[in-house]
Design an enzyme around this catalytic site. Structure first.
Site, PDB file in Angstrom:
ATOM      1  N   LYS A   1       0.734  -1.115  -0.149  1.00 27.16           N
ATOM      2  CA  LYS A   1      -0.059   0.091   0.054  1.00 27.16           C
ATOM      3  C   LYS A   1       0.877   1.309  -0.172  1.00 27.16           C
ATOM      4  O   LYS A   1       0.639   2.190  -0.908  1.00 27.16           O
ATOM      5  CB  LYS A   1      -1.048   0.067   1.223  1.00 27.16           C
TER       6      LYS A   1
ATOM      7  N   CYS B   1      -3.593  10.685   1.396  1.00 24.39           N
ATOM      8  CA  CYS B   1      -2.721   9.329   1.134  1.00 24.39           C
ATOM      9  C   CYS B   1      -1.129   9.553   0.668  1.00 24.39           C
ATOM     10  O   CYS B   1      -0.328   9.345   1.085  1.00 24.39           O
ATOM     11  CB  CYS B   1      -3.478   8.461   0.442  1.00 24.39           C
TER      12      CYS B   1
HETATM   13  N1  SAJ Z   1      -1.658  15.008  -8.560  1.00 23.32           N
HETATM   14  C1  SAJ Z   1      -0.956  15.526  -9.460  1.00 23.32           C
HETATM   15  N2  SAJ Z   1      -0.394  14.989 -10.693  1.00 23.32           N
HETATM   16  C2  SAJ Z   1      -0.904  14.045 -10.901  1.00 23.32           C
HETATM   17  C3  SAJ Z   1      -1.778  13.128 -10.234  1.00 23.32           C
HETATM   18  C4  SAJ Z   1      -2.252  13.901  -8.859  1.00 23.32           C
HETATM   19  O1  SAJ Z   1      -0.101  16.687  -8.926  1.00 23.32           O
HETATM   20  O2  SAJ Z   1      -0.446  13.413 -12.033  1.00 23.32           O
HETATM   21  C5  SAJ Z   1      -2.083  15.239  -7.331  1.00 23.32           C
HETATM   22  C6  SAJ Z   1      -3.460  15.635  -7.394  1.00 23.32           C
HETATM   23  O3  SAJ Z   1      -3.719  16.998  -7.624  1.00 23.32           O
HETATM   24  C7  SAJ Z   1      -3.602  15.414  -5.779  1.00 23.32           C
HETATM   25  C8  SAJ Z   1      -2.705  14.329  -5.510  1.00 23.32           C
HETATM   26  O4  SAJ Z   1      -1.805  14.326  -6.438  1.00 23.32           O
HETATM   27  O5  SAJ Z   1      -3.364  16.640  -5.116  1.00 23.32           O
HETATM   28  C9  SAJ Z   1      -3.383  13.038  -5.189  1.00 23.32           C
HETATM   29  O6  SAJ Z   1      -4.636  12.621  -5.693  1.00 23.32           O
HETATM   30  P1  SAJ Z   1      -4.844  11.366  -6.544  1.00 23.32           P
HETATM   31  O7  SAJ Z   1      -6.096  11.393  -7.398  1.00 23.32           O
HETATM   32  O8  SAJ Z   1      -3.875  10.802  -7.361  1.00 23.32           O
HETATM   33  O9  SAJ Z   1      -4.877  10.303  -5.409  1.00 23.32           O
HETATM   34  P2  SAJ Z   1      -5.909  10.157  -4.042  1.00 23.32           P
HETATM   35  O10 SAJ Z   1      -4.979  10.638  -2.889  1.00 23.32           O
HETATM   36  O11 SAJ Z   1      -7.093  10.839  -4.240  1.00 23.32           O
HETATM   37  O12 SAJ Z   1      -5.934   8.559  -3.989  1.00 23.32           O
HETATM   38  C10 SAJ Z   1      -4.650   7.686  -3.910  1.00 23.32           C
HETATM   39  C11 SAJ Z   1      -4.783   6.473  -4.745  1.00 23.32           C
HETATM   40  N3  SAJ Z   1      -3.565   6.012  -4.997  1.00 23.32           N
HETATM   41  C12 SAJ Z   1      -2.998   5.590  -6.020  1.00 23.32           C
HETATM   42  O13 SAJ Z   1      -3.440   6.178  -7.335  1.00 23.32           O
HETATM   43  C13 SAJ Z   1      -1.796   4.855  -6.307  1.00 23.32           C
HETATM   44  C14 SAJ Z   1      -5.984   5.609  -4.192  1.00 23.32           C
HETATM   45  O14 SAJ Z   1      -6.044   4.393  -5.146  1.00 23.32           O
HETATM   46  C15 SAJ Z   1      -5.888   5.200  -2.874  1.00 23.32           C
HETATM   47  O15 SAJ Z   1      -6.517   4.386  -2.209  1.00 23.32           O
HETATM   48  C16 SAJ Z   1      -5.611   6.480  -2.034  1.00 23.32           C
HETATM   49  O16 SAJ Z   1      -4.562   7.247  -2.361  1.00 23.32           O
HETATM   50  C17 SAJ Z   1      -5.352   5.961  -0.441  1.00 23.32           C
HETATM   51  O17 SAJ Z   1      -6.424   5.841   0.178  1.00 23.32           O
HETATM   52  O18 SAJ Z   1      -4.260   5.879  -0.238  1.00 23.32           O
END
Ligand code: SAJ
Length: 420
Positions: free
Chosen positions: A208, A262
């Site tokens: 994870k 996360c």
């Molecule tokens: N972000 C960027 N650039 C990107 C992708 C995301 O700057 O290319 C930023 C977003 O704006 C945001 C942050 O990253 O601030 C995270 O957003 P996200 O949509 O990528 O992820 P989370 O935190 O909503 O959910 C993640 C997910 N993990 C993965 O994709 C590996 C989800 O599957 C997990 O369940 C969750 O974390 C968790 O609970 O850990």
């Protein structure tokens, strides 16, 4: 033999993960009780209401409560399976704060009986199941893995798609022994359609953390690219689009930072365990944490001192009502510290839902901070009219098609054209 669905389930912590999990089991025929110390959440759930925004969750909860399959309590009660879905925050010093997991185990300990299942869903440092949970639960005199089945099953759902992903994603079950994994598997099989993968507890914990670290490191790489492109006067978004045509390359999106509970948190759990080894992981965290400061530096060039800056979007990512660890919250604080007057709009947050034109009125700079879908439909004519200076800093490359050739605006994008 008793059917698995006759098991009573207790979900500890009925928040972003616990509530959908509880609703999912309840709507699959289990009797579920949600345990939470927050009486507001308990009262709301008992009325069939939810306290978070997540597509379709309100209906699912309402029906489960009406059917008598789901209720909430602030008093721990006996159950056959306990799911721990409490927060695991980090301290200011980037150390895991495990007090909620510990309190959950203490609560379970007081009602634990032979045959029960205890599952840790909260993201936790490697070793938590074996070294924190098992010792507490063993104080009952029951033998873990024999009398009581214990496992870590990291949740992997993404806000906005939780109910779909709870069913469709593959799931890792890290039992303290095989019997524990099998006991949890029987529960998952009642609704999970994705693959169920069995391992040990510490491996599951590390999986994870590495999933989110993988993303954090990749986003850091994109953010580093953005800064370099600004230096060179080229466009990182173009570099990204062209490079990603390569079949084995997937450059992530630069942005104003990484938020949420996360990705911005989990890598620190690894750094805490391996301070001398997790060098890239620490550096990635630091690069992503530097992004609000980087945006501030660009604002200082674009907006006169003490002027008004309008921020569009405050949540940690688009189309959710979640502000946890949002880099935009930090950006607002930095801008205010630097003397700017900051006005915030966000269609997903009650306090910031007011008319957009009021927020934009008299601003010298608009920051496109969160690429919420409703902002695609924004009325740029009205925007141009109320702004003091029609300058836009787009941190998401969200309006480049609409605005990069629009003569009414001075349009700047993070990762491009900083040479002003
Ligand atoms: N972000 C960027 N650039 C990107 C992708 C995301 O700057 O290319 C930023 C977003 O704006 C945001 C942050 O990253 O601030 C995270 O957003 P996200 O949509 O990528 O992820 P989370 O935190 O909503 O959910 C993640 C997910 N993990 C993965 O994709 C590996 C989800 O599957 C997990 O369940 C969750 O974390 C968790 O609970 O850990």
């Amino acid at each position: 033999m008793r059917s698995v669905k006759e098991k009573k389930i207790c979900v500890i912590g009925i928040g972003y993960i616990g509530l959908p999990t509880a609703a999912m089991y309840a709507s699959n025929g289990f009797k579920v009780v949600g345990y939470d110390l927050n009486t507001k959440v308990v009262e709301a759930l008992n009325k069939g209401k939810i306290t978070i925004e997540e597509p379709y969750l309100d209906d699912l909860v309402k029906h489960a409560v009406e059917a008598g399959n789901l209720r909430a309590t602030s008093e721990i009660e006996p159950a056959d399976a306990f799911f721990i879905a409490v927060p695991t925050p980090i301290t200011d010093g980037h150390l895991a704060d495990m007090k909620y997991v510990e309190a959950a185990c203490q609560a379970i300990k007081s009602v634990l009986k032979k045959g029960d299942i205890v599952v840790l869903e909260s993201t936790s440092p490697p070793g938590t199941t074996d070294d924190l949970m098992v010792p507490i639960l063993s104080e009952t005199g029951l033998e873990m893995g024999v009398d009581v089945f214990v496992a870590h099953t990291p949740e992997r759902v993404i806000p906005g798609r939780i109910l779909i992903e709870l069913v469709e994603n593959s799931r890792i079950i890290g039992g303290i022994n095989e019997a524990s994994s099998e006991a949890v598997k029987a529960l998952f099989e009642t609704f999970v359609k994705g693959e169920i993968l069995i391992t040990d507890a510490k491996t599951a914990e590390m999986c994870k953390l590495m999933e989110n670290t993988f993303r954090d490191v990749n986003i850091a790489l994109a953010n580093e690219l953005a800064k370099m492109c600004e230096n060179m006067g080229i466009n990182a978004w173009e570099v990204r689009a062209l490079s990603n045509k390569h079949p084995r390359v997937n450059i992530h999106m630069p942005g104003p930072g990484v938020g949420g509970h996360c990705i911005a948190v989990d890598p620190w759990f690894i750094v805490e365990k391996h301070p001398d080894l997790a060098l890239l992981i620490r550096q990635a965290r630091e690069i992503n944490d530097s992004m609000p400061h980087h945006v501030l530096d660009r604002c200082k060039v674009l907006a006169p001192q003490n002027s008004k800056i309008a921020i569009m979007g405050i949540t940690y990512k688009p189309d959710v009502d979640d502000m946890r660890e949002s880099p935009i919250v930090e950006l607002v604080a930095l801008l205010e510290e630097a003397g700017y007057e900051v006005a915030i709009h966000d269609p997903f947050i009650e306090d910031y839902k007011g008319p957009l034109t009021d927020v934009l009125q008299g601003a010298s700079l608009v920051i496109m901070a969160v690429n919420h879908q409703p902002y695609k439909e924004v009325d740029f004519d009205a925007m141009a009219e109320v702004l003091k200076k029609p300058v836009i800093l787009d941190t998401r490359n969200f309006w480049s098609d609409a605005l990069s050739h629009d003569k009414r605006f001075a349009y700047y994008c993070l990762g491009a054209g900083a040479a002003v």
